[in-house]
Design an enzyme around this catalytic site. Sequence first.
Site, short mmCIF file in Angstrom:
data_model
loop_
_atom_site.label_atom_id
_atom_site.label_comp_id
_atom_site.label_asym_id
_atom_site.label_seq_id
_atom_site.Cartn_x
_atom_site.Cartn_y
_atom_site.Cartn_z
N ASP A 255 0.83 -1.20 0.00
CA ASP A 255 0.00 0.00 0.00
C ASP A 255 0.87 1.26 0.00
O ASP A 255 0.65 2.18 -0.77
CB ASP A 255 -0.94 0.01 1.22
CG ASP A 255 -0.24 -0.32 2.53
OD1 ASP A 255 1.00 -0.54 2.55
OD2 ASP A 255 -0.92 -0.38 3.57
N ASP B 291 7.04 3.84 3.67
CA ASP B 291 7.28 4.96 4.56
C ASP B 291 8.76 4.96 4.92
O ASP B 291 9.59 5.41 4.14
CB ASP B 291 6.34 4.75 5.76
CG ASP B 291 6.29 5.92 6.71
OD1 ASP B 291 6.22 7.06 6.26
OD2 ASP B 291 6.32 5.68 7.93
N PHE C 133 0.25 11.49 7.35
CA PHE C 133 -0.32 10.18 7.63
C PHE C 133 -1.66 10.06 6.92
O PHE C 133 -2.58 10.85 7.14
CB PHE C 133 -0.50 9.97 9.13
CG PHE C 133 -0.74 8.53 9.46
CD1 PHE C 133 0.31 7.63 9.56
CD2 PHE C 133 -2.03 8.06 9.63
CE1 PHE C 133 0.08 6.29 9.82
CE2 PHE C 133 -2.26 6.71 9.90
CZ PHE C 133 -1.20 5.83 10.00
N ARG D 132 -10.11 1.96 6.62
CA ARG D 132 -9.63 1.20 5.46
C ARG D 132 -10.63 1.25 4.31
O ARG D 132 -10.27 1.17 3.14
CB ARG D 132 -9.40 -0.27 5.83
CG ARG D 132 -8.27 -0.50 6.82
CD ARG D 132 -7.94 -1.99 6.89
NE ARG D 132 -7.13 -2.33 8.04
CZ ARG D 132 -5.79 -2.21 8.09
NH1 ARG D 132 -5.13 -1.75 7.05
NH2 ARG D 132 -5.14 -2.54 9.17
P1 IMP Z 1 7.54 1.26 6.69
O1 IMP Z 1 8.09 -0.03 7.22
O2 IMP Z 1 7.84 2.41 7.62
O3 IMP Z 1 7.94 1.56 5.27
O4 IMP Z 1 5.98 1.20 6.79
C1 IMP Z 1 5.24 0.42 6.00
C2 IMP Z 1 3.86 0.17 6.56
O5 IMP Z 1 3.44 1.13 7.53
C3 IMP Z 1 2.87 0.30 5.44
O6 IMP Z 1 2.75 -0.92 4.75
C4 IMP Z 1 1.61 0.70 6.18
O7 IMP Z 1 0.94 -0.45 6.63
C5 IMP Z 1 2.10 1.51 7.35
N1 IMP Z 1 2.05 2.96 7.03
C6 IMP Z 1 3.06 3.79 6.71
N2 IMP Z 1 2.64 5.03 6.48
C7 IMP Z 1 1.30 5.02 6.63
C8 IMP Z 1 0.26 6.03 6.49
O8 IMP Z 1 0.46 7.20 6.16
N3 IMP Z 1 -1.01 5.59 6.75
C9 IMP Z 1 -1.32 4.31 7.11
N4 IMP Z 1 -0.38 3.34 7.24
C10 IMP Z 1 0.92 3.70 7.00
MG MG Z 2 1.34 -2.29 4.65
#
Ligand code: IMP
Ligand code: MG
Length: 178
Positions: free
Chosen positions: A98, A101, A150, A163
Amino acid sequence: MADKISVMITEEQIDEKVRELAAQISNDYEGKNLHLLCVLKGSMFFTCELAKRLTVPVTIDTMSVSSYGAGTESSGRVRIIKDLDESIEDRDVMIVEDIIDSGFTLTYLLGLLGSRNPRSLKLCTLLSKPERRQVEIDVDYIGMEIPDKFVVGFGLDYAQKYRNLPYIGVIEELDTEA
Ligand code: IMP
Ligand code: MG
């Protein structure tokens, strides 16, 4: 009072982006079978919409990982909650996410899945927040880059809520009375 959410990406804009990605992927995978890995739960909506528009033969598996607690900050620790049902050995595999981040989740997943000997392993994400990246990753297909906010909707949640929104929105104000 309810949480205040403003629209960042409309349903129509998401649809157009998903169509573009599907056309490009269908073209790149011509003559191959593509095995999609949906990263639960955030990527459910995107995986379905993308898969519906692919013209190459598709199979789908799911896995669930967690790097966040109930809040909005990545801990850097990733945990498998549900592993894949099937082997990915010798298959053309694409992780469907999705949002990227910090990049921690995908770095972990790429390492884990890469060690299971897929024929190829690529990465497709609907959204990316480049300003937030803490580890560098090579992403093969990106729908849209967004600023450091976010976001919720189209599969993405805040504490498991929102969702089901058909658009992608930003929580402007949290309802602190609830
Ligand atoms: P990362 O490991 O920090 O890259 O985060 C990845 C996961 O964090 C994504 O697959 C999402 O499930 C969640 N995530 C990161 N940013 C957001 C956001 O802005 N809204 C909702 N979920 C997020
Ligand atoms: Mg995810």
